[in-house]
Design a protein around this motif. Structure first.
Motif, PDB file in Angstrom:
ATOM      1  N   SER A   1       0.712  -1.200   0.127  1.00  0.00           N
ATOM      2  CA  SER A   1      -0.050  -0.014   0.146  1.00  0.00           C
ATOM      3  C   SER A   1       0.998   1.173  -0.146  1.00  0.00           C
ATOM      4  O   SER A   1       2.148   1.168   0.309  1.00  0.00           O
ATOM      5  CB  SER A   1      -0.778  -0.121   1.383  1.00  0.00           C
ATOM      6  N   PRO A   2       0.418   2.444  -0.355  1.00  0.00           N
ATOM      7  CA  PRO A   2       1.333   3.622  -0.407  1.00  0.00           C
ATOM      8  C   PRO A   2       1.795   3.752   0.982  1.00  0.00           C
ATOM      9  O   PRO A   2       3.007   4.149   1.089  1.00  0.00           O
ATOM     10  CB  PRO A   2       0.393   4.559  -0.597  1.00  0.00           C
ATOM     11  N   ARG A   3       1.114   3.697   2.162  1.00  0.00           N
ATOM     12  CA  ARG A   3       1.635   3.956   3.434  1.00  0.00           C
ATOM     13  C   ARG A   3       2.872   2.868   3.660  1.00  0.00           C
ATOM     14  O   ARG A   3       3.784   3.217   4.195  1.00  0.00           O
ATOM     15  CB  ARG A   3       0.677   3.765   4.680  1.00  0.00           C
ATOM     16  N   GLU A   4       2.508   1.567   3.450  1.00  0.00           N
ATOM     17  CA  GLU A   4       3.597   0.678   3.611  1.00  0.00           C
ATOM     18  C   GLU A   4       4.924   0.614   2.524  1.00  0.00           C
ATOM     19  O   GLU A   4       5.971   0.965   3.275  1.00  0.00           O
ATOM     20  CB  GLU A   4       3.236  -0.728   3.244  1.00  0.00           C
TER      21      GLU A   4
ATOM     22  N   PRO B   1       4.762   6.236  16.077  1.00  0.00           N
ATOM     23  CA  PRO B   1       5.769   5.207  15.684  1.00  0.00           C
ATOM     24  C   PRO B   1       5.207   3.667  15.720  1.00  0.00           C
ATOM     25  O   PRO B   1       5.717   2.770  15.090  1.00  0.00           O
ATOM     26  CB  PRO B   1       6.702   5.220  16.906  1.00  0.00           C
ATOM     27  N   GLY B   2       4.102   3.298  16.453  1.00  0.00           N
ATOM     28  CA  GLY B   2       3.640   2.136  16.487  1.00  0.00           C
ATOM     29  C   GLY B   2       2.918   1.799  15.137  1.00  0.00           C
ATOM     30  O   GLY B   2       3.000   0.808  14.705  1.00  0.00           O
ATOM     31  N   ALA B   3       2.238   2.754  14.766  1.00  0.00           N
ATOM     32  CA  ALA B   3       1.697   2.704  13.222  1.00  0.00           C
ATOM     33  C   ALA B   3       2.837   2.313  12.186  1.00  0.00           C
ATOM     34  O   ALA B   3       2.584   1.486  11.026  1.00  0.00           O
ATOM     35  CB  ALA B   3       0.793   3.948  12.974  1.00  0.00           C
ATOM     36  N   VAL B   4       3.899   3.179  12.370  1.00  0.00           N
ATOM     37  CA  VAL B   4       5.018   2.743  11.457  1.00  0.00           C
ATOM     38  C   VAL B   4       5.396   1.346  11.513  1.00  0.00           C
ATOM     39  O   VAL B   4       5.745   0.891  10.499  1.00  0.00           O
ATOM     40  CB  VAL B   4       6.043   3.785  11.765  1.00  0.00           C
ATOM     41  N   LYS B   5       5.784   0.751  12.794  1.00  0.00           N
ATOM     42  CA  LYS B   5       5.937  -0.523  12.948  1.00  0.00           C
ATOM     43  C   LYS B   5       4.956  -1.617  12.300  1.00  0.00           C
ATOM     44  O   LYS B   5       5.293  -2.455  11.588  1.00  0.00           O
ATOM     45  CB  LYS B   5       6.052  -0.763  14.356  1.00  0.00           C
ATOM     46  N   ARG B   6       3.540  -1.234  12.580  1.00  0.00           N
ATOM     47  CA  ARG B   6       2.772  -1.943  11.795  1.00  0.00           C
ATOM     48  C   ARG B   6       2.823  -1.847  10.232  1.00  0.00           C
ATOM     49  O   ARG B   6       2.605  -2.978   9.554  1.00  0.00           O
ATOM     50  CB  ARG B   6       1.115  -1.461  12.326  1.00  0.00           C
ATOM     51  N   TYR B   7       2.869  -0.780   9.799  1.00  0.00           N
ATOM     52  CA  TYR B   7       3.079  -0.639   8.422  1.00  0.00           C
ATOM     53  C   TYR B   7       4.308  -1.532   7.695  1.00  0.00           C
ATOM     54  O   TYR B   7       4.406  -2.268   6.792  1.00  0.00           O
ATOM     55  CB  TYR B   7       3.294   0.690   7.705  1.00  0.00           C
TER      56      TYR B   7
ATOM     57  N   HIS C   1       5.631  -9.075   5.731  1.00  0.00           N
ATOM     58  CA  HIS C   1       4.753 -10.184   5.367  1.00  0.00           C
ATOM     59  C   HIS C   1       4.321 -10.266   3.938  1.00  0.00           C
ATOM     60  O   HIS C   1       4.307 -11.227   3.257  1.00  0.00           O
ATOM     61  CB  HIS C   1       3.456 -10.196   6.337  1.00  0.00           C
ATOM     62  N   LYS C   2       4.279  -9.102   3.391  1.00  0.00           N
ATOM     63  CA  LYS C   2       3.925  -9.067   1.892  1.00  0.00           C
ATOM     64  C   LYS C   2       5.139  -9.394   0.924  1.00  0.00           C
ATOM     65  O   LYS C   2       4.987  -9.639  -0.178  1.00  0.00           O
ATOM     66  CB  LYS C   2       3.448  -7.862   1.519  1.00  0.00           C
ATOM     67  N   LEU C   3       6.461  -8.906   1.400  1.00  0.00           N
ATOM     68  CA  LEU C   3       7.336  -9.047   0.584  1.00  0.00           C
ATOM     69  C   LEU C   3       8.245 -10.389   0.567  1.00  0.00           C
ATOM     70  O   LEU C   3       8.652 -10.955  -0.154  1.00  0.00           O
ATOM     71  CB  LEU C   3       8.644  -7.780   0.909  1.00  0.00           C
TER      72      LEU C   3
ATOM     73  N   LEU D   1      11.166   5.075   3.415  1.00  0.00           N
ATOM     74  CA  LEU D   1      11.763   6.202   4.435  1.00  0.00           C
ATOM     75  C   LEU D   1      12.531   5.558   5.255  1.00  0.00           C
ATOM     76  O   LEU D   1      13.848   6.034   5.478  1.00  0.00           O
ATOM     77  CB  LEU D   1      10.630   7.079   5.064  1.00  0.00           C
ATOM     78  N   ARG D   2      12.348   4.229   5.575  1.00  0.00           N
ATOM     79  CA  ARG D   2      13.246   3.600   6.633  1.00  0.00           C
ATOM     80  C   ARG D   2      14.531   3.084   5.992  1.00  0.00           C
ATOM     81  O   ARG D   2      15.521   3.023   6.648  1.00  0.00           O
ATOM     82  CB  ARG D   2      12.426   2.191   7.193  1.00  0.00           C
ATOM     83  N   PHE D   3      14.528   2.409   4.602  1.00  0.00           N
ATOM     84  CA  PHE D   3      15.628   1.832   3.962  1.00  0.00           C
ATOM     85  C   PHE D   3      16.332   2.518   3.265  1.00  0.00           C
ATOM     86  O   PHE D   3      17.515   2.329   2.485  1.00  0.00           O
ATOM     87  CB  PHE D   3      15.178   0.358   3.663  1.00  0.00           C
TER      88      PHE D   3
END
Length: 177
Positions: free
Chosen positions: A111-114, A139-145, A151-153, A120-122
């Motif tokens: 998804s766009p957020r993921e 930050p918790g939402a970021v961890k979830r994304y 899990h998708k990759l 942004l992270r890598f």
């Protein structure tokens, strides 16, 4: 130095890096180039910055916001498309990504957020709180994304131990002491 000279210098020195950044978000070179152009236009119609380093960071932020805004607009339009047009056949992006098994294709399943969190992270090497501030989420939402992205990759790219959702310091403590 005029703003036109600043813009020319930014494009000459950092244009390819901006396009590469946008490509990670879009997965399409022409869309990435358009996204960078939109980002530059939006930046230079609002500001007359002096520091190219600062401008690049601002343009990256504009690119990210433009990408997310466009996704939202496409999603809203898709919700009413059936009222005005017949549905078109689309290729299954997951199958194409699995067949090619490369990172650029695999990112299209997110998804766009993921996708934004992964980039942004890598790519930008930001911490979880910094990503949260940029996207306006916790930050918790970021961890979830990031967890959802992992899990998708993983089925497409294999196990990805580097996709941990834990924050890892990028500079070793005590280095150089």
């Amino acid at each position: 130095m005029s703003w036109e000279d600043d813009l020319d210098r930014l494009v000459a020195e950092r244009g390819s890096a901006l396009v590469a950044y946008a490509y990670l978000l879009t997965g399409d070179m022409s869309a990435a180039e358009d996204l960078v152009q939109d980002g530059l236009v939006r930046t230079y119609t609002r500001r007359r910055p002096d520091d190219v380093t600062w401008v690049e960071a601002y343009v990256r932020r504009v690119i990210l916001n433009t990408y997310l805004d466009a996704y939202r607009a496409r999603r809203r339009f898709a919700a009413v498309t059936h009222l005005i047009a017949t549905p078109e056949a689309t290729d299954d992006e997951l199958t194409a990504a699995g067949d090619r098994a490369d990172v650029a294709r695999a990112l299209t399943v997110l998804s766009p957020r993921e996708r934004a969190c992964v980039v942004l992270r890598f790519f930008d090497d930001l911490t979880l709180p910094e990503i949260g501030r940029r996207l306006g989420v916790s930050p918790g939402a970021v961890k979830r994304y990031l967890s959802d992205a992992r899990h998708k990759l993983e089925p497409l790219l294999g196990p990805q131990p580097g996709l941990s959702t834990e924050d890892v310091p990028t500079i070793a403590r005590g280095a150089g002491r």
